[in-house]
Write an enzyme that holds these catalytic residues in place. Sequence first.
Site, PDB file in Angstrom:
ATOM      1  CG  ASP A  99      -1.801   1.179   1.351  1.00  0.00           C
ATOM      2  OD1 ASP A  99      -2.646   1.333   0.457  1.00  0.00           O
ATOM      3  OD2 ASP A  99      -1.664   1.954   2.311  1.00  0.00           O
ATOM      4  CD  GLU A 133      -2.524   2.514  -3.353  1.00  0.00           C
ATOM      5  OE1 GLU A 133      -3.533   3.229  -3.482  1.00  0.00           O
ATOM      6  OE2 GLU A 133      -1.880   2.465  -2.298  1.00  0.00           O
TER       7      GLU A 133
END
Length: 728
Positions: free
Chosen positions: A408, A461
């Site tokens: 993330d 990401e």
Amino acid sequence: MPDTAPPAEEIEAILRGRQGDPFRWLGVQEAGGQLVANVFAPDASEVSVLDMSGAVVARLAPVGNEGFFHGPLGRSDRFEYRLRLSDATGHVREVADPYGFGPVLGDMDEYLLGEGRHEELYRRLGAHPMTHGGVEGTAFAVWAPNARRVSVVGPFNAWDGRRHAMRRRGFTGVWEIFVPGLARGEIYKYEIVGAYGQTLPLKADPVGTWAEVPPGTASRVHGLVRHEWTDAGWMEARAKDHRAEPVSIYEVHPASWRRGDGNTLMSYADMAGQLIDYVTEMGFTHVEFLPVSEHPFSGSWGYQPIGLFAPTARFGTPEDFADLVDRLHNAGIGVIVDWVPAHFPTDAHGLGQFDGTALYEHADPRQGFHQDWNTLIYNFGRREVANFLRASGTFWLRELHVDALRVDAVASMLYLDYSRSEGEWIPNRYGGRENLDAIDFLKGTNEVAHAYAPGAMTLAEESTAWPGVSRPVPEGGLGFDFKWNMGWMHDTLDYMSQDPIYRRYHHDRMTFGLVYAFSENFVLPLSHDEVVHGKGSMLGKMPGDRWRKFANLRAYYGFMWGHPGKKLLFMGGEFAQEREWNHDQSLDWHLLEDPMHEGVRLLVRDLNALYRAQPGLHARDCDPRGFQWIDVSDNESNVFSFVRHGEEGSKPVVVISNMSPVVRENYRVGLPRAGGWIEVLNTDAGEYGGSGVGNGGAVTASEGESHGLPAHATLTLPPLATLFLTVE
């Protein structure tokens, strides 16, 4: 006071919880040429030392009246012993003395921890039930280099930090103790006296593998996961080039996928039944769980974790999670977990100011504080912190058999000025904005993950144009296997949100992604981030009346499944959930009683089946030879047409999207070869809720150049629909 007793100031330090070297004084020691025993037992009125036959060796005398006992043993050779404790009520119990046990950590552990190269440090740090010196108990170890004293506390010692003060291990800053009689499942925390003499809020174990169910914040004794794995075949077979494999990911928030009566959470065991059946029917290759690392605040969806080695206890035990992974594998479904090494929350029981200093985080808020999320940023340049994070990734991949980490907020890690104004960030040593420590950390994490878990993947990401995110480290990349294509997602959703009458002016939103489609190994993400915070649902983004909304969504999914790149769809999107996602509620499964919603579900199921069955749609997802435009410029008709190619000898697949609500009769398209073709999928088919316009399945291509291809066919393009054709 006997001459052999510890100095008064050392006893006072023990009584006041300020003794940083308890093993020097407590237990059996040599003093005045003989063995003596020193015991701190504040709830005891009498203390005796027994040998292992049960015979009393010595009765210890109280020193003062605050629970310190001392006495000579009358022996010169060390021996195994136990303590008999009597309290004021006459209750008697026999226990092993925690200060009668030697270290658990070895010299090599100490060396590797100090070097920041203990890639399986979770095997040594944390709380591990074991037999030590022939006695059952639990070994604790925690890194707190600037602490003056560290103790393990819990109900077993009345949360009294004076009772189980730990041994410091040399230069590493690791503290350890073996607590006899303490079993799996006991709750505990660490009480730490910080660098400046302050007693800190009780801390959860950074390397604990199990925790209390929130809002409880304590850790639970657990150790490594105990599970009889049955997925050896899967684990061996996963070592392949995933770029050439079909990867279709169903993104799931476990707390809101499906809830029981009374809005109760599903358990890992529930998911192992219902979720597996559903994903199998839908044909997704992988499930991606939003973070299941332990986290205090459910509203963070797991993206503010504290327990990076602990599957959240909200849904069951670590073994329950392992069983879910095992059963997913046996059903042929891969498992991805969201992993959050970018930042951590400021909760008092967490990592912030862990030993009274900025240990895990940067001290300067210009480096160590996320203004957007009110979280702390790891100090990636500190070797012990980088090692801690890398080991967390290894733990999920190696010990819990997870197949991939979706990392993330990578962009927030790469840039020192991420979401910061001028003057709010500190340049690197070259004066630039790149976070050199984070870059090294990410490279190291990917290399370690691939070395320790063959066949596992890492996905980034990353929302910027950082070069080489998914290129190998030796080639100058960051080493990820895949990168989320955020640009494609934003551009295409912008196009789809336009009324078809205006789409001709935004044609490039759908085509621009092919300019850079093979610069990285991409995943096309329609994730949870697109259906929260006022963005509406996927269906709600589509323009027009109800019929057109559904048709637009079906056409868009068809375009996406035909487009180069692996696929990711957030739960609920597969059946056109109408309301925005709410993490506190179940998905609206009742919508499947509506044929329009059921139609979208059937379409996604069939798109997955087609994508997996046709190598032309996946084998060269990351290879420019796998894509060829037929017509990139028909903006007046809102039509996109292209060919997907697999390896030599495989069937080409032609994809045509008509993004206008007008039926296009006699629409000429170039094709790679003449002869018989089949319309293998039409998003406007009646079973999907469409109008049923199409080409009847069979299509004949004639010789004759068109759009730079050697053959052509004349087709009927349904309104707001995507067609897939392949050769007979």
